[in-house]
Every structure is written in structure tokens, then in C-alpha cells.
Enzyme design. Structure first.
Site, PDB file in Angstrom:
ATOM      1  N   ARG A   1     -44.088 102.765  99.890  1.00  0.00           N
ATOM      2  CA  ARG A   1     -44.390 101.464  99.405  1.00  0.00           C
ATOM      3  C   ARG A   1     -44.383 100.361 100.634  1.00  0.00           C
ATOM      4  O   ARG A   1     -44.989  99.390 100.679  1.00  0.00           O
ATOM      5  CB  ARG A   1     -43.366 101.045  98.611  1.00  0.00           C
ATOM      6  CG  ARG A   1     -43.428  99.626  97.945  1.00  0.00           C
ATOM      7  CD  ARG A   1     -43.031  99.215  96.406  1.00  0.00           C
ATOM      8  NE  ARG A   1     -41.656  99.905  96.377  1.00  0.00           N
ATOM      9  CZ  ARG A   1     -40.426  99.292  96.828  1.00  0.00           C
ATOM     10  NH1 ARG A   1     -40.646  98.080  97.788  1.00  0.00           N
ATOM     11  NH2 ARG A   1     -39.207  99.744  96.773  1.00  0.00           N
TER      12      ARG A   1
ATOM     13  N   TYR B   1     -64.752  84.980  92.369  1.00  0.00           N
ATOM     14  CA  TYR B   1     -64.660  86.158  91.429  1.00  0.00           C
ATOM     15  C   TYR B   1     -64.055  85.915  90.061  1.00  0.00           C
ATOM     16  O   TYR B   1     -62.954  85.244  90.139  1.00  0.00           O
ATOM     17  CB  TYR B   1     -64.337  87.176  92.400  1.00  0.00           C
ATOM     18  CG  TYR B   1     -64.095  88.400  91.759  1.00  0.00           C
ATOM     19  CD1 TYR B   1     -65.065  89.283  91.037  1.00  0.00           C
ATOM     20  CD2 TYR B   1     -62.959  88.959  91.278  1.00  0.00           C
ATOM     21  CE1 TYR B   1     -64.935  90.614  90.663  1.00  0.00           C
ATOM     22  CE2 TYR B   1     -62.612  90.260  90.511  1.00  0.00           C
ATOM     23  CZ  TYR B   1     -63.720  90.960  90.377  1.00  0.00           C
ATOM     24  OH  TYR B   1     -63.404  92.162  89.566  1.00  0.00           O
TER      25      TYR B   1
ATOM     26  N   ASP C   1     -62.627  85.213 100.730  1.00  0.00           N
ATOM     27  CA  ASP C   1     -62.935  86.441 100.250  1.00  0.00           C
ATOM     28  C   ASP C   1     -64.405  86.878 100.880  1.00  0.00           C
ATOM     29  O   ASP C   1     -65.048  86.261 100.500  1.00  0.00           O
ATOM     30  CB  ASP C   1     -63.067  86.523  98.667  1.00  0.00           C
ATOM     31  CG  ASP C   1     -63.319  87.796  97.916  1.00  0.00           C
ATOM     32  OD1 ASP C   1     -63.622  88.598  98.738  1.00  0.00           O
ATOM     33  OD2 ASP C   1     -62.889  87.965  96.757  1.00  0.00           O
TER      34      ASP C   1
ATOM     35  N   LYS D   1     -65.915  97.806  96.912  1.00  0.00           N
ATOM     36  CA  LYS D   1     -67.296  97.567  97.106  1.00  0.00           C
ATOM     37  C   LYS D   1     -67.738  97.772  98.272  1.00  0.00           C
ATOM     38  O   LYS D   1     -67.808  99.318  98.336  1.00  0.00           O
ATOM     39  CB  LYS D   1     -67.496  96.031  96.794  1.00  0.00           C
ATOM     40  CG  LYS D   1     -66.501  95.373  95.582  1.00  0.00           C
ATOM     41  CD  LYS D   1     -66.972  95.616  94.334  1.00  0.00           C
ATOM     42  CE  LYS D   1     -65.957  95.265  93.315  1.00  0.00           C
ATOM     43  NZ  LYS D   1     -65.664  93.790  93.427  1.00  0.00           N
TER      44      LYS D   1
HETATM   45  C1  LIG Z   1     -64.626  93.313  92.947  1.00  0.00           C
HETATM   46  C2  LIG Z   1     -64.125  91.907  93.617  1.00  0.00           C
HETATM   47  C3  LIG Z   1     -63.018  91.377  93.766  1.00  0.00           C
HETATM   48  C4  LIG Z   1     -61.659  92.385  93.024  1.00  0.00           C
HETATM   49  O1  LIG Z   1     -61.687  93.432  93.561  1.00  0.00           O
HETATM   50  P1  LIG Z   1     -61.208  94.963  92.683  1.00  0.00           P
HETATM   51  O2  LIG Z   1     -61.056  96.097  93.752  1.00  0.00           O
HETATM   52  O3  LIG Z   1     -62.164  95.173  91.473  1.00  0.00           O
HETATM   53  O4  LIG Z   1     -59.633  94.457  92.482  1.00  0.00           O
HETATM   54  C5  LIG Z   1     -62.598  90.291  94.450  1.00  0.00           C
HETATM   55  N1  LIG Z   1     -63.595  89.633  95.048  1.00  0.00           N
HETATM   56  C6  LIG Z   1     -64.892  89.826  94.762  1.00  0.00           C
HETATM   57  C7  LIG Z   1     -65.829  89.211  95.572  1.00  0.00           C
HETATM   58  C8  LIG Z   1     -65.327  91.123  94.167  1.00  0.00           C
HETATM   59  O5  LIG Z   1     -66.536  91.477  94.146  1.00  0.00           O
END
Ligand SMILES: *Cc1c(COP(=O)(O)O)cnc(C)c1O
Length: 379
Positions: free
Chosen positions: A46, A99, A171, A196
Site C-alpha cells: 500500500r 471530466y 489533467d 485511457k
Molecule cells: C477517464 C478520465 C478520468 C477518470 O479516470 P478513471 O481511470 O476512469 O478513473 C479523468 N479525467 C479524464 C480527462 C478522463 O478522460
């Protein structure tokens, strides 16, 4: 002597010590020891795990960062990173669109702890005024934005945040480190949903953050407490996906540009949002801060919401699925999927009309995707 070319997967929740003295010393480390290579201080998965750290170091290199940390999902990365820095009474200023999960996390979760999130407007001088007035703890943005692919000037926003004592978080999921390195423009922290493009094959979930040690260290402390660290096997899979990130993003970006040009001239298309098109409002800034305009694009279909859905249903090569960044091309109608729960008024302001179609471009040949859209779109 020889070594495996790939990192081993350390399927171990605990690490054992030769002597009690070694264990006591390791346990006494209240802070992370930033060591590479040998796993001298590993104690409990962890906290840290060698396979996970291997991935973290790869991302740190790609993002020109000192350190990186991996999480079980993008949301775990976002939540842990923000909670490491905010206290009740603080405010976070965000880009106009975020998001969906992030919007919900700020709006209905952090708000319960007395942390307020305020969306800035597109107009830079209004954003400036808001940040100057509210003195947020964090300026949190996405660029390009989802789903209308707007571009924000990274250097200006980072220095604006710093001028008013805020941290600058971004992000970077849409661009990936193959196309955009926000730390080079002064951002303090880059966040990714590795689910992604980093993973890239629609088969693994994960999240990552990267930045300088003084920023990453409190996030590590928080990750230890909230327990959102990535699983070692998932770390290996994301690491493996990242080996081809640059090649995939280059190809997907080229295909996206080809598709954007095709859509731009199609009679069934009202407007295309893609920062690689010369007449797109994001083009001048994107061409400076991004190596390529990316694998995401969206467009307005000439039709009602229902007609748009019917067009989407006629597609064979674009799969109807709410994700992005992978090897397979995907299509969504944001108004009825990712942004269904966004109030209609906000949706209108963000340009998320019922006829907006979002595409995530994969590795299929350009002509296959062009033909697919061509047969599906009807006047
Ligand atoms: C999918 C996504 C997230 C969240 O990610 P998860 O892996 O689904 O928790 C955050 N920001 C963006 C821009 C995303 O496309």
C-alpha cells in the site's frame, strides 16, 4: 550476466527483512525514500511496490518530472492529489469544463468538507479576475477539454496561479505526455487517467500523477492513508502500453487530422472541433504547446438528437463506448452519455448540444473510418 528486459511483476503485499534491525529502520521511515533501482525501503505494497515504481519512473521521465505516483484509477489519482492539499475553507478554480467524475468529486464530495470549486469562464481576463479575487489553493484545468476540445494557454495559467499563491494542476489525459508536457510550462502537477491512452488497449484501469518532489511527497503520504495505490499487475500492463504510446499517439493524431478535414467539408456536418484545423480557435495555442493535436475530436451533426443517435447506430467501425485513447475508435453522444446529468443550461453554455458527436480515434486506417462515417451520415 543477463537481466530480464521487462520489469518483474512483484506480486507481494509485504517485504521481509533479514534482521529485526532492518525492519525497524524501514518502518521508522515516516517519509518515502525516493530510491531508484533497488527496493531497499519497500515494506508494504500500500506504500510502495517495485513494479509500480517502475511504471512511476517511466511516467516521470515522459512528463519531465522528478517523481510520479500510480493509483488504481484516474479518479483515485485526482481525489488523492487534491485531498493532499486542500483544507476546509479553501477553494479550487477549475476550467469551464472538466471530466464528469471530477466535476462530481468537486461539486458533491469536496463541498461536504467545506472546499468550494468554481469554474472559470473561457474569457482569460474573467479567469484572471476570479483567481485574483478568490485566491484558490489549486487552479485545476484540462486542456484540450472534453468534449469540445478547447485549448487553454498553459504558461499563462500556471503563472497566473502562482502569482496568486495557488498550485497549478492539469489533467493531461487527452493530450498524453507524448503530445504535451505541462510541467515544462510551469504546472506543478500533471494528472492522468492511465485507463485511457497510457494503457491504450481498453484492458486496464489506472491513474498517475507527476511533478516535483515537494508536490508529490504529500500526495504519497495521502495515498498511503487512502490506499489508492495501483495493483502491480495493472502497473505492468500500463507500463507495457506506454512502450507504444508515442507511436500510437502520432498515428492516431494523423488519422484524427485526416478525419477532421473530411468532416469539415461534409454537408452533414455543421462544425468540427479539432485543434489541428487551422480555423479552430484553439489552433494558434495548440500548435505551440502541443506536439500534435491529438486523437480526440468532436463535431456537430446536421440533425436532431435522435437523428444523431441514429447516425451513430449506423457506424460499424466506431464502437459505442464511453472511453477514449485506445487502439479501437470509439463514438459517443456526450449530451446523452457523459454529460447526461449536467444541467441543460450548463450543457448549452459548454456547447454540448444534442447533435454533438465525440470521436476517439484508434489505429484503424483513415479510409476505413472515413468510409464508415460517410455511409452513416445522411442529409
Ligand atoms: C477517464 C478520465 C478520468 C477518470 O479516470 P478513471 O481511470 O476512469 O478513473 C479523468 N479525467 C479524464 C480527462 C478522463 O478522460
Amino acid at each position: 550476466m543477463s537481466h530480464p528486459i521487462n520489469p518483474p511483476i512483484y506480486w507481494s503485499s509485504i517485504f521481509m527483512f533479514d534482521t529485526s534491525e532492518d525492519l525497524i529502520q524501514a518502518a521508522a521511515q515516516a517519509r518515502r525514500r525516493f530510491v531508484d533501482g533497488e527496493t531497499a525501503s519497500d515494506l508494504y505494497t500500500r506504500w510502495d511496490n517495485p513494479t509500480v515504481r517502475y511504471l512511476e519512473q517511466s511516467l516521470a521521465t515522459l512528463e519531465h518530472a522528478e517523481e510520479a505516483l500510480a493509483f488504481g484509477s484516474g479518479m483515485a489519482a485526482i481525489a488523492t492529489a487534491c485531498m493532499a492539499f486542500v483544507t476546509s475553507g479553501d477553494c479550487i478554480v477549475t476550467s469551464p469544463a472538466l471530466y464528469g467524475g471530477t466535476t462530481e468529486f468537486f461539486g458533491s464530495f469536496l463541498s461536504r468538507f467545506g472546499v468550494e470549486a468554481l469554474a472559470m469562464e473561457k474569457d482569460f481576463s474573467k479567469a484572471q479576475a476570479l483567481i485574483a479575487e478568490r485566491k484558490p489553493r489549486i487552479v485545476y484545468i484540462e486542456s484540450p477539454t472534453n468534449p469540445t476540445l478547447e485549448i487553454f494557454p498553459l504558461r499563462e495559467l500556471a503563472s497566473l496561479a502562482h502569482e496568486h499563491g495557488a498550485l497549478a494542476f492539469i489533467d493531461n489525459t487527452f493530450a498524453t505526455p507524448a503530445l504535451q508536457n505541462p510541467l515544462d510550462y510551469g504546472f506543478d502537477l500533471v494528472i492522468h487517467s492511465a485507463t485511457k491512452a497510457l494503457g491504450g488497449h481498453h484492458d486496464v484501469m489506472g491513474g498517475l500523477v507527476a511533478g516535483k518532489r515537494p508536490i508529490v511527497d504529500p500526495i504519497w503520504q495521502t495515498r498511503k492513508l487512502l490506499g489508492g495505490i495501483l495493483d502491480p499487475l495493472a502497473a505492468y500492463m500500463i507500463y507495457r502500453g506506454m512502450q507504444t504510446l508515442e507511436v500510437r499517439m502520432t498515428r492516431q493524431s494523423e488519422t484524427a487530422l485526416g478525419l477532421a478535414r473530411f468532416l469539415e467539408t461534409h454537408p452533414c456536418v455543421e462544425q468540427v472541433h479539432y485543434p489541428g484545423l487551422e480555423n479552430d480557435p484553439g489552433y494558434p495555442i495548440a500548435s505551440v504547446q502541443m506536439k500534435k493535436p491529438g486523437s480526440m475530436l468532436s463535431f456537430l451533426y446536421r440533425g436532431t438528437g435522435k437523428e444523431t443517435a441514429a447516425m451513430i447506430d449506423r457506424l460499424h467501425h466506431f464502437h459505442r463506448a464511453g472511453s477514449l485513447g485506445g487502439v479501437t475508435s470509439l463514438v459517443t453522444q456526450p449530451a446523452t452519455t457523459s454529460h447526461l446529468h449536467v444541467p441543460p443550461e450548463t450543457r448549452r453554455r459548454l456547447g454540448i448540444t444534442d447533435n454533438l458527436v465525440r470521436l476517439s480515434i484508434g489505429l484503424e486506417p483513415l479510409n476505413v473510418l472515413v468510409d464508415d462515417l460517410n455511409q452513416a451520415m445522411r442529409l
